[in-house]
Structure formats: structure tokens, C-alpha cells
Design a protein around this motif. Sequence first.
Motif, short mmCIF file in Angstrom:
data_model
loop_
_atom_site.label_atom_id
_atom_site.label_comp_id
_atom_site.label_asym_id
_atom_site.label_seq_id
_atom_site.Cartn_x
_atom_site.Cartn_y
_atom_site.Cartn_z
N ARG A 111 -23.50 -22.32 40.85
CA ARG A 111 -23.60 -23.31 41.91
C ARG A 111 -22.23 -23.94 42.20
N ARG A 112 -21.49 -24.22 41.16
CA ARG A 112 -20.14 -24.80 41.34
C ARG A 112 -19.20 -23.80 42.01
N ILE A 113 -19.34 -22.55 41.68
CA ILE A 113 -18.50 -21.53 42.33
C ILE A 113 -18.78 -21.51 43.83
N ARG A 114 -20.05 -21.56 44.19
CA ARG A 114 -20.41 -21.60 45.62
C ARG A 114 -19.82 -22.85 46.28
N GLN A 115 -19.89 -23.99 45.60
CA GLN A 115 -19.33 -25.22 46.15
C GLN A 115 -17.82 -25.10 46.34
N LEU A 116 -17.14 -24.51 45.36
CA LEU A 116 -15.69 -24.36 45.46
C LEU A 116 -15.31 -23.37 46.57
N GLU A 117 -16.10 -22.32 46.73
CA GLU A 117 -15.83 -21.38 47.82
C GLU A 117 -15.99 -22.07 49.17
N LYS A 118 -17.00 -22.93 49.29
CA LYS A 118 -17.20 -23.68 50.53
C LYS A 118 -16.03 -24.63 50.75
N LEU A 119 -15.59 -25.29 49.70
CA LEU A 119 -14.45 -26.19 49.80
C LEU A 119 -13.18 -25.41 50.17
N GLN A 120 -13.02 -24.23 49.63
CA GLN A 120 -11.85 -23.40 49.95
C GLN A 120 -11.80 -23.10 51.44
N GLY A 121 -12.94 -22.77 52.02
CA GLY A 121 -13.00 -22.51 53.46
C GLY A 121 -12.63 -23.75 54.26
N SER A 122 -13.07 -24.90 53.80
CA SER A 122 -12.72 -26.15 54.47
C SER A 122 -11.23 -26.42 54.37
N LEU A 123 -10.64 -26.10 53.25
CA LEU A 123 -9.20 -26.31 53.09
C LEU A 123 -8.41 -25.44 54.06
N ASP A 124 -8.85 -24.21 54.23
CA ASP A 124 -8.17 -23.33 55.18
C ASP A 124 -8.20 -23.94 56.59
N ASP A 125 -9.36 -24.46 56.99
CA ASP A 125 -9.47 -25.11 58.29
C ASP A 125 -8.58 -26.34 58.37
N CYS A 126 -8.56 -27.12 57.31
CA CYS A 126 -7.81 -28.37 57.30
C CYS A 126 -6.31 -28.11 57.36
N ILE A 127 -5.84 -27.15 56.60
CA ILE A 127 -4.41 -26.86 56.59
C ILE A 127 -3.98 -26.34 57.96
N GLY A 128 -4.82 -25.53 58.59
CA GLY A 128 -4.49 -25.00 59.91
C GLY A 128 -4.55 -26.05 61.00
N CYS A 129 -5.33 -27.09 60.79
CA CYS A 129 -5.52 -28.13 61.80
C CYS A 129 -4.25 -28.94 62.01
N GLY A 130 -3.67 -29.44 60.95
CA GLY A 130 -2.45 -30.23 61.03
C GLY A 130 -2.63 -31.61 61.62
N CYS A 131 -3.87 -32.13 61.65
CA CYS A 131 -4.10 -33.43 62.29
C CYS A 131 -3.50 -34.59 61.49
N LEU A 132 -3.40 -34.43 60.18
CA LEU A 132 -2.87 -35.48 59.31
C LEU A 132 -3.59 -36.80 59.50
N SER A 133 -4.87 -36.75 59.80
CA SER A 133 -5.63 -37.97 60.04
C SER A 133 -6.89 -37.97 59.20
N LEU A 134 -7.07 -39.00 58.39
CA LEU A 134 -8.31 -39.12 57.62
C LEU A 134 -9.47 -39.55 58.51
N LYS A 135 -9.17 -40.11 59.68
CA LYS A 135 -10.23 -40.48 60.62
C LYS A 135 -10.85 -39.25 61.27
N LYS A 136 -10.02 -38.28 61.64
CA LYS A 136 -10.49 -37.11 62.36
C LYS A 136 -10.70 -35.89 61.47
N CYS A 137 -10.22 -35.95 60.23
CA CYS A 137 -10.21 -34.78 59.35
C CYS A 137 -11.61 -34.20 59.14
N HIS A 138 -11.75 -32.92 59.37
CA HIS A 138 -13.03 -32.24 59.21
C HIS A 138 -13.39 -32.03 57.75
#
Length: 156
Positions: free
Chosen positions: A102-129
Motif C-alpha cells: 500500500r505504501r509503495i502505491r502511495q509513493l508511486e502516486k506521490l512520484q507522479g504528483s512530483l513530476d507534475d509539480c516540478i514541470g509546473c513551476g508555479c512556486l505557489s503553495l496556494k495554487k500548487c496541485h
Amino acid sequence: MTPATSKSLLPIGEIASRAGLSVPTVRYYESRNLITSERTAGNKRLFRRYTLRRLAVIAAGQRVGLTLAEIAEALAELPTDRAPTQEQWHQLSTHWAQMVARRIRQLEKLQGSLDDCIGCGCLSLKKCHLFNPQDEAASEGPGSRWMRKSMEYDEE
């Protein structure tokens, strides 16, 4: 506990040495009720030999990322007055394997979110996905969102 001979009881220094732990760590595990000892008339701790197996399970649980609370919960299901049976160990390891998966699945989901976040470049905790998807935090008012997010990952 059943009566024990002096040969079946190990002093804290020996149990710590055999388990590859420090004496304070063994005391800490005992204070958390992960292991138990018997006391001499001079109040010295003596541990039954099967305590070494419990210490090995604690170490294994920590290696796979379990908290001491999760390890304690699992150990509470095992007998405290003898070594567990092979079936009892198997049930414990099966449960832990499910937790790790279950934790591996959670980390894989988090990894995908990190890829989106790094590509976004918004630098905003208000808008951060990653930290604030669909601006969920706005409805909760001020304060830390770290605990809320970690709880959501644990439930999945």
C-alpha cells in the motif's frame, strides 16, 4: 510467565549485544511494551531467549518502514510468554507485506504528483496541485496541511 532457569534468561547487555542494539535501545523497546523482562531481587533486567526473535522482528519492521506503533500493534497479536509459531510469524509477515505494498502505491502516486509539480513551476503553495489540489486548503482556514495530506495517503 513460566518459571525459567538461569540459562534461559539473558542479561540486558547480552541481549543487546546479540541483537546488535545498544542497551538504551533495549530499555526503550521495553518501555514501549515491545519486549518484556523479568527482574532479579537487585532489579536487574533478565530477558528470555525468545526476546531475540521479537527484537529481530522489530528490526525487520523498521527496515521496511513501519513505525514502532505499527510494530507494537503487530507484536500485540503474538504470545508474550513463548516464541510465536511459524503460522503466527507468517500471518504477521503477510499483514506487513500488504502494508508495504500500500505504501509503495502511495509513493508511486506521490512520484507522479512530483513530476507534475516540478514541470509546473508555479512556486505557489496556494495554487500548487501537489500541496493544495483544487485549492482545498482555502476552505479549511489557516494552518499546516502536512498532517492532513499524510493522513489521506495512509487511508488509500
